[in-house]
Design an enzyme around this catalytic site. Structure first.
Site, PDB file in Angstrom:
ATOM      1  N   GLU A 127      43.986  33.218  37.697  1.00  0.00           N
ATOM      2  CA  GLU A 127      42.998  32.661  38.623  1.00  0.00           C
ATOM      3  C   GLU A 127      43.548  31.624  39.602  1.00  0.00           C
ATOM      4  O   GLU A 127      42.970  30.552  39.776  1.00  0.00           O
ATOM      5  CB  GLU A 127      41.827  32.047  37.825  1.00  0.00           C
ATOM      6  CG  GLU A 127      41.166  33.044  36.908  1.00  0.00           C
ATOM      7  CD  GLU A 127      39.966  32.480  36.134  1.00  0.00           C
ATOM      8  OE1 GLU A 127      39.763  31.255  36.138  1.00  0.00           O
ATOM      9  OE2 GLU A 127      39.240  33.280  35.526  1.00  0.00           O
ATOM     10  N   ASN A 169      46.687  37.637  36.790  1.00  0.00           N
ATOM     11  CA  ASN A 169      45.330  38.024  36.389  1.00  0.00           C
ATOM     12  C   ASN A 169      44.296  37.230  37.179  1.00  0.00           C
ATOM     13  O   ASN A 169      44.443  36.019  37.367  1.00  0.00           O
ATOM     14  CB  ASN A 169      45.193  37.706  34.889  1.00  0.00           C
ATOM     15  CG  ASN A 169      43.955  38.282  34.235  1.00  0.00           C
ATOM     16  OD1 ASN A 169      43.683  39.469  34.344  1.00  0.00           O
ATOM     17  ND2 ASN A 169      43.196  37.437  33.549  1.00  0.00           N
ATOM     18  N   HIS A 205      34.701  41.060  35.665  1.00  0.00           N
ATOM     19  CA  HIS A 205      33.415  40.521  35.200  1.00  0.00           C
ATOM     20  C   HIS A 205      32.381  40.938  36.248  1.00  0.00           C
ATOM     21  O   HIS A 205      32.329  40.382  37.339  1.00  0.00           O
ATOM     22  CB  HIS A 205      33.479  38.995  35.089  1.00  0.00           C
ATOM     23  CG  HIS A 205      34.446  38.527  34.049  1.00  0.00           C
ATOM     24  ND1 HIS A 205      34.252  38.775  32.709  1.00  0.00           N
ATOM     25  CD2 HIS A 205      35.609  37.837  34.129  1.00  0.00           C
ATOM     26  CE1 HIS A 205      35.253  38.255  32.014  1.00  0.00           C
ATOM     27  NE2 HIS A 205      36.101  37.684  32.847  1.00  0.00           N
ATOM     28  N   GLU A 234      39.340  42.005  31.413  1.00  0.00           N
ATOM     29  CA  GLU A 234      38.246  41.216  30.808  1.00  0.00           C
ATOM     30  C   GLU A 234      36.897  41.847  31.117  1.00  0.00           C
ATOM     31  O   GLU A 234      35.900  41.142  31.389  1.00  0.00           O
ATOM     32  CB  GLU A 234      38.274  39.765  31.326  1.00  0.00           C
ATOM     33  CG  GLU A 234      39.608  39.076  31.119  1.00  0.00           C
ATOM     34  CD  GLU A 234      39.617  37.608  31.540  1.00  0.00           C
ATOM     35  OE1 GLU A 234      38.550  37.020  31.772  1.00  0.00           O
ATOM     36  OE2 GLU A 234      40.730  37.057  31.636  1.00  0.00           O
ATOM     37  N   ASP A 236      33.355  43.130  31.500  1.00  0.00           N
ATOM     38  CA  ASP A 236      31.987  43.026  30.995  1.00  0.00           C
ATOM     39  C   ASP A 236      31.056  43.266  32.174  1.00  0.00           C
ATOM     40  O   ASP A 236      31.378  42.939  33.316  1.00  0.00           O
ATOM     41  CB  ASP A 236      31.693  41.710  30.242  1.00  0.00           C
ATOM     42  CG  ASP A 236      32.073  40.443  30.988  1.00  0.00           C
ATOM     43  OD1 ASP A 236      32.312  40.486  32.209  1.00  0.00           O
ATOM     44  OD2 ASP A 236      32.116  39.376  30.337  1.00  0.00           O
TER      45      ASP A 236
HETATM   46  C1  XIL Z   1      36.291  32.322  28.450  1.00  0.00           C
HETATM   47  C2  XIL Z   1      35.989  32.505  26.977  1.00  0.00           C
HETATM   48  O1  XIL Z   1      35.415  33.780  26.797  1.00  0.00           O
HETATM   49  C3  XIL Z   1      35.059  31.418  26.483  1.00  0.00           C
HETATM   50  O2  XIL Z   1      34.950  31.478  25.053  1.00  0.00           O
HETATM   51  C4  XIL Z   1      35.585  30.043  26.885  1.00  0.00           C
HETATM   52  O3  XIL Z   1      34.625  29.062  26.537  1.00  0.00           O
HETATM   53  C5  XIL Z   1      35.862  29.978  28.381  1.00  0.00           C
HETATM   54  O4  XIL Z   1      36.754  31.013  28.724  1.00  0.00           O
HETATM   55  N1  XIL Z   1      38.282  34.210  32.762  1.00  0.00           N
HETATM   56  C6  XIL Z   1      39.286  34.139  31.824  1.00  0.00           C
HETATM   57  C7  XIL Z   1      38.944  33.927  30.389  1.00  0.00           C
HETATM   58  O5  XIL Z   1      40.454  34.376  32.157  1.00  0.00           O
HETATM   59  O6  XIL Z   1      39.912  33.184  29.707  1.00  0.00           O
HETATM   60  C8  XIL Z   1      37.600  33.264  30.239  1.00  0.00           C
HETATM   61  O7  XIL Z   1      37.283  33.237  28.846  1.00  0.00           O
HETATM   62  C9  XIL Z   1      36.540  33.996  31.041  1.00  0.00           C
HETATM   63  C10 XIL Z   1      36.874  33.988  32.503  1.00  0.00           C
END
Ligand code: XIL
Length: 301
Positions: A127, A169, A205, A234, A236
């Site tokens: 990020e 990422n 996401h 990641e 969802d």
């Molecule tokens: C999130 C986790 O799922 C949570 O448990 C934590 O509180 C915060 O981080 N991008 C990422 C992940 O790269 O590491 C994040 O994970 C979600 C967004």
């Protein structure tokens, strides 16, 4: 029986999930984790605040629990994440300049050395680009140490572990947009200059407000065409029922259509495990039963 992992394997891809070590006493959770997934990403356990709670004092027990459990089950592991503006320990977030740069390098060297040879891939930098539409870097304490912090992170990771694939990422990079194009240009530049980078992770996401872009597959393909591997890291997808199921299937189809897309990781198992559980964004309901989206993922493979 068919599982997410076996369906993906039949097409040469992996299917992973984020996992949390503190849930390993929940047998519904571990039952699904062991049965359905072929790749595991520690959800929080490898982050800077978890692995180096005080400076130069390292803590690997929770992350090791996940890695050892995955190995025992024949699953591979994606390391997440070595350098990130978020979830830094307090001591690091208050550093700047050379002290912070040196701390970052020391952190990467130690953590990547601890897991040397054990990981499929590392999210080396997470990020680092902003969402403001001009393709600029996110302003963070790490960015303020100098624009070369990302390449220094990748070179440091490679020096410590020559086998893990090294990934950049990020999120909101799911279509062709200013942010994904800035990352594309960085990857192209790294490859041209011999800075080690092997893969790009697309968090994916997906919100109802910003659905899967129509150029999702084309965006993955343009990175693949540079020569790097692409991974959905990641995933969802907010929603429910057929709409959610169709969007999940479209992500699978896009990855299948891109040879260099090696796999998909969802960011948790049951909706109740999600970091945004209110969006019911995962493949299993709160009781661990498969949702429509689960079946559509299996069918899409
Ligand atoms: C999130 C986790 O799922 C949570 O448990 C934590 O509180 C915060 O981080 N991008 C990422 C992940 O790269 O590491 C994040 O994970 C979600 C967004």
């Amino acid at each position: 029986a068919t599982t997410l992992g076996s369906a993906a394997s039949a097409k040469g891809k992996y299917f992973g999930t984020a996992a949390a070590a503190y849930k390993f006493s929940d047998s519904v959770y571990t039952g699904l984790l062991d049965r359905e997934f072929t790749m595991v990403t520690p959800e929080n356990e490898m982050k800077w605040d978890a692995t180096e709670p005080s400076q130069n004092s390292f803590s690997y027990s929770s992350a090791d629990t996940i890695v050892n459990r995955a190995k025992a089950n024949g699953q591979r592991v994606r390391g997440h994440a070595l350098a990130w503006h978020s979830q830094q320990p307090g001591w690091a977030s208050s550093l700047s300049g050379t002290a912070l740069r040196n701390a970052m390098v020391n952190h990467i060297t130690n953590v990547a050395t601890h897991y040397k040879g054990q990981l499929y891939a590392w999210d080396v930098v997470n990020e680092a680009f902003s969402d403001n539409g001009d393709g600029s870097r996110r302003s963070s304490n790490l960015q303020q140490t100098g624009n070369d912090w990302i390449e220094v992170a990748f070179k440091t990771a490679r020096a410590a572990d020559s086998t893990a694939k090294l990934c950049y990422n990020d999120y909101n990079t799911d279509g062709v947009n200013a942010k994904s194009t800035a990352i594309y240009n960085m990857v192209k530049d790294f490859l041209a200059r011999g800075v080690p980078i092997d893969c790009v992770g697309f968090q994916s996401h997906i919100n109802s407000a910003s659905p899967l872009p129509s150029d999702y597959q084309a965006n993955l393909q343009r990175f693949a065409d540079l020569g790097v591997e692409v991974q959905i890291t990641e995933l969802d997808i907010a929603g429910s029922g057929t709409t959610q199921a169709n969007t999940y299937a479209n992500v699978v189809k896009a990855c299948l259509a891109v040879t260099k897309c090696t796999g998909i990781t969802v960011w948790g198992i049951r909706d109740s495990d999600s970091w945004r559980s209110g969006d019911t964004p995962l493949l299993f309901d709160n009781s661990g039963n498969p949702k429509a989206a689960y079946n559509s993922v299996i069918s899409a493979f």
